[in-house]
Design a protein around this motif. Sequence first.
Motif, mmCIF file in Angstrom:
data_model
loop_
_atom_site.group_PDB
_atom_site.id
_atom_site.type_symbol
_atom_site.label_atom_id
_atom_site.label_comp_id
_atom_site.label_asym_id
_atom_site.label_seq_id
_atom_site.Cartn_x
_atom_site.Cartn_y
_atom_site.Cartn_z
ATOM 1 N N ARG A 143 21.825 -38.449 -29.335
ATOM 2 C CA ARG A 143 21.388 -37.276 -28.556
ATOM 3 C C ARG A 143 20.953 -37.664 -27.137
ATOM 4 O O ARG A 143 21.133 -36.877 -26.199
ATOM 5 C CB ARG A 143 20.213 -36.577 -29.254
ATOM 6 N N PHE A 144 20.383 -38.852 -26.992
ATOM 7 C CA PHE A 144 19.880 -39.313 -25.690
ATOM 8 C C PHE A 144 20.796 -40.410 -25.162
ATOM 9 O O PHE A 144 21.341 -41.207 -25.930
ATOM 10 C CB PHE A 144 18.474 -39.880 -25.817
ATOM 11 N N THR A 145 20.922 -40.456 -23.830
ATOM 12 C CA THR A 145 21.701 -41.512 -23.184
ATOM 13 C C THR A 145 20.920 -42.062 -22.000
ATOM 14 O O THR A 145 20.494 -41.291 -21.121
ATOM 15 C CB THR A 145 23.051 -40.980 -22.693
ATOM 16 N N ILE A 146 20.744 -43.374 -21.968
ATOM 17 C CA ILE A 146 20.055 -44.025 -20.866
ATOM 18 C C ILE A 146 21.086 -44.642 -19.931
ATOM 19 O O ILE A 146 22.119 -45.164 -20.376
ATOM 20 C CB ILE A 146 19.057 -45.087 -21.381
ATOM 21 N N SER A 147 20.802 -44.574 -18.631
ATOM 22 C CA SER A 147 21.703 -45.168 -17.642
ATOM 23 C C SER A 147 20.865 -45.650 -16.457
ATOM 24 O O SER A 147 19.725 -45.225 -16.293
ATOM 25 C CB SER A 147 22.749 -44.151 -17.175
ATOM 26 N N ARG A 148 21.446 -46.529 -15.656
ATOM 27 C CA ARG A 148 20.725 -47.005 -14.479
ATOM 28 C C ARG A 148 21.686 -47.195 -13.316
ATOM 29 O O ARG A 148 22.879 -47.456 -13.514
ATOM 30 C CB ARG A 148 19.958 -48.292 -14.767
ATOM 31 N N ASP A 149 21.137 -47.081 -12.116
ATOM 32 C CA ASP A 149 21.878 -47.300 -10.887
ATOM 33 C C ASP A 149 21.080 -48.301 -10.065
ATOM 34 O O ASP A 149 20.074 -47.942 -9.442
ATOM 35 C CB ASP A 149 22.054 -45.974 -10.133
ATOM 36 N N ASN A 150 21.496 -49.552 -10.081
ATOM 37 C CA ASN A 150 20.722 -50.601 -9.413
ATOM 38 C C ASN A 150 20.744 -50.446 -7.891
ATOM 39 O O ASN A 150 19.813 -50.856 -7.213
ATOM 40 C CB ASN A 150 21.240 -51.968 -9.820
ATOM 41 N N ALA A 151 21.791 -49.865 -7.357
ATOM 42 C CA ALA A 151 21.852 -49.650 -5.913
ATOM 43 C C ALA A 151 20.764 -48.674 -5.463
ATOM 44 O O ALA A 151 20.232 -48.789 -4.354
ATOM 45 C CB ALA A 151 23.225 -49.125 -5.529
ATOM 46 N N LYS A 152 20.460 -47.728 -6.333
ATOM 47 C CA LYS A 152 19.432 -46.734 -6.014
ATOM 48 C C LYS A 152 18.092 -47.052 -6.670
ATOM 49 O O LYS A 152 17.110 -46.353 -6.441
ATOM 50 C CB LYS A 152 19.888 -45.343 -6.472
ATOM 51 N N SER A 153 18.070 -48.092 -7.502
ATOM 52 C CA SER A 153 16.855 -48.477 -8.233
ATOM 53 C C SER A 153 16.332 -47.326 -9.087
ATOM 54 O O SER A 153 15.136 -46.997 -9.060
ATOM 55 C CB SER A 153 15.759 -48.954 -7.271
ATOM 56 N N THR A 154 17.230 -46.720 -9.829
ATOM 57 C CA THR A 154 16.838 -45.610 -10.691
ATOM 58 C C THR A 154 17.318 -45.843 -12.123
ATOM 59 O O THR A 154 18.308 -46.539 -12.355
ATOM 60 C CB THR A 154 17.418 -44.281 -10.205
ATOM 61 N N VAL A 155 16.598 -45.272 -13.057
ATOM 62 C CA VAL A 155 17.028 -45.243 -14.451
ATOM 63 C C VAL A 155 16.836 -43.817 -14.950
ATOM 64 O O VAL A 155 15.807 -43.185 -14.689
ATOM 65 C CB VAL A 155 16.256 -46.258 -15.318
ATOM 66 N N ASP A 156 17.843 -43.296 -15.608
ATOM 67 C CA ASP A 156 17.834 -41.919 -16.075
ATOM 68 C C ASP A 156 17.877 -41.854 -17.595
ATOM 69 O O ASP A 156 18.371 -42.775 -18.251
ATOM 70 C CB ASP A 156 19.031 -41.157 -15.516
ATOM 71 N N LEU A 157 17.387 -40.740 -18.121
ATOM 72 C CA LEU A 157 17.474 -40.478 -19.553
ATOM 73 C C LEU A 157 18.004 -39.063 -19.731
ATOM 74 O O LEU A 157 17.296 -38.095 -19.432
ATOM 75 C CB LEU A 157 16.113 -40.626 -20.220
ATOM 76 N N GLN A 158 19.246 -38.957 -20.162
ATOM 77 C CA GLN A 158 19.844 -37.660 -20.457
ATOM 78 C C GLN A 158 19.507 -37.293 -21.892
ATOM 79 O O GLN A 158 19.849 -38.032 -22.817
ATOM 80 C CB GLN A 158 21.363 -37.711 -20.268
#
Length: 122
Positions: A65-80
């Motif tokens: 149900r949940f998906t974690i992702s990250r963007d190192n260029a933007k220094s962000t981590v998301d949780l869908q």
Amino acid sequence: QVQLVESGGGLVQAGGSLRLSCAASGRTFYAMGWFRQPPGKEREFVARISWSGATTNYADSVKGRFTISRDNAKSTVDLQMNSLKPEDTAVYYCVAARRMGVTSRKEDYDYWGQGTQVTVSS
């Protein structure tokens, strides 16, 4: 100064979706992830992701149900978060570790955000 700032929490009906985002600053982190603390309960692991994004791990309660992702260029981590349930109601915390090889233990993470509230109504 290291900072983790969460955003994206709110109120949603059961079955709905939310996307949490965490902006990191101050240094480079290896593993990043999310924990949550439901009302009246202890803080629990939700998901984590490695530096490259190639390795992810989820709590059984959110798998699929949940998906974690990250963007190192933007220094962000998301949780869908999809197919939300009332039992997902909690304060969600972004976490980060200075080393590799961390697990789902709270003690493995060096930095914590202040948290963002997610409330799922039935």
